[in-house]
Scaffold this motif. Structure first.
Motif: not given
Ligand code: DC
Length: 232
Positions: A31-35, A42-43, A129-136
């Motif tokens: 969770g921390t890494v993904a955030e 800037g995703f 899933r939107q620009l400029p990108g997503l971290v899920a």
């Protein structure tokens, strides 16, 4: 033969927002890494576990039994959830703290095992899933929700390391905890998550396996960013 001039080689491809799928067991630090990865790029950020927690909380508030699959799935489909800055809202109630309670986590694990609930949350997750990108961030981001994600990471750590991290968090919050109970808990939960019939916790075949047992958060963030750049 086709007529007309060929497309110029430099024509950019249609913009499909990139996804970095980060899966792994609880307390792996994902969770921390993904955030942090999302912030660095800037995703957008999807905390899919929060959707299962919100579903459980919504059902509990409505007095719906957590094994009533059809009703819980309907609630999941209608979830009046909003994420704003670091806060999570359910209708007009700020539930940022409430969804982290142990009882809600246990409820989330129960409703997450119901196929109709997972199906009800499918489109909602894909809509992130939107620009400029997503971290899920989740358990099945790379296997079920975004199987075409260009970068997938399976982040894990030994049960002992994860139990120790959880132990420190609990003690810091002034709770009492037993390290050996937490290790046993982690091992039991891992076995349950990996063996459940629907969307079991398992790395996608094309995921980078990142074992953070001996790695700090910064190094893990750098490893994920390097993996993503290598896939561009
Ligand atoms: O990551 P978390 O602890 O907030 O997740 C809460 C529960 O939801 C946990 O039991 C695992 C489950 N979950 C899931 O089955 N699939 C996801 N993509 C995310 C979470």
């Amino acid at each position: 033969m086709m007529s007309g001039s060929p497309l110029p080689a430099s024509r950019p491809p249609l913009a499909v927002p990139p996804v970095i799928a980060i899966d792994g067991p609880s307390a792996s630090g994902k969770g921390t890494v993904a955030e942090r990865v999302a912030r660095a790029l800037g995703f957008h950020f999807l905390d899919s576990g929060a959707l299962y927690r919100l579903t459980a909380l919504f059902a509990m508030k409505a007095g719906v039994a957590l094994d009533d699959e059809a009703t819980v799935a309907r609630l999941a489909a209608e979830l009046p959830a909003r994420f704003h800055n670091a806060a999570v809202w359910l209708a007009d109630e700020n539930v940022t703290g409430a969804i982290r309670a142990e009882a809600v986590g246990a409820g989330a694990s129960q409703v997450a095992a119901l196929p109709a609930v997972r199906a009800a949350l499918f489109d909602r997750q894909r809509a992130y899933r939107q620009l400029p990108g997503l971290v899920a961030d989740g358990r099945d981001m790379g296997t079920v929700i975004f199987p075409d994600a260009p970068a997938k990471v399976f982040l894990t750590a030994s049960a002992e390391a994860r139990a120790e991290r959880r132990y420190k968090q609990l003690i810091e919050k002034g709770n009492s905890a037993s390290l050996s109970d937490l290790v046993a808990d982690m091992q039991a939960r891992d076995a349950r998550d990996a063996s459940r019939a629907v969307a079991p916790l398992t790395p996608a075949p094309d995921a980078l396996l990142l074992d953070t047992t001996h790695m700090d958060i910064d190094s893990a963030v750098q490893a994920v960013l390097a993996h993503y750049r290598s896939r561009l």
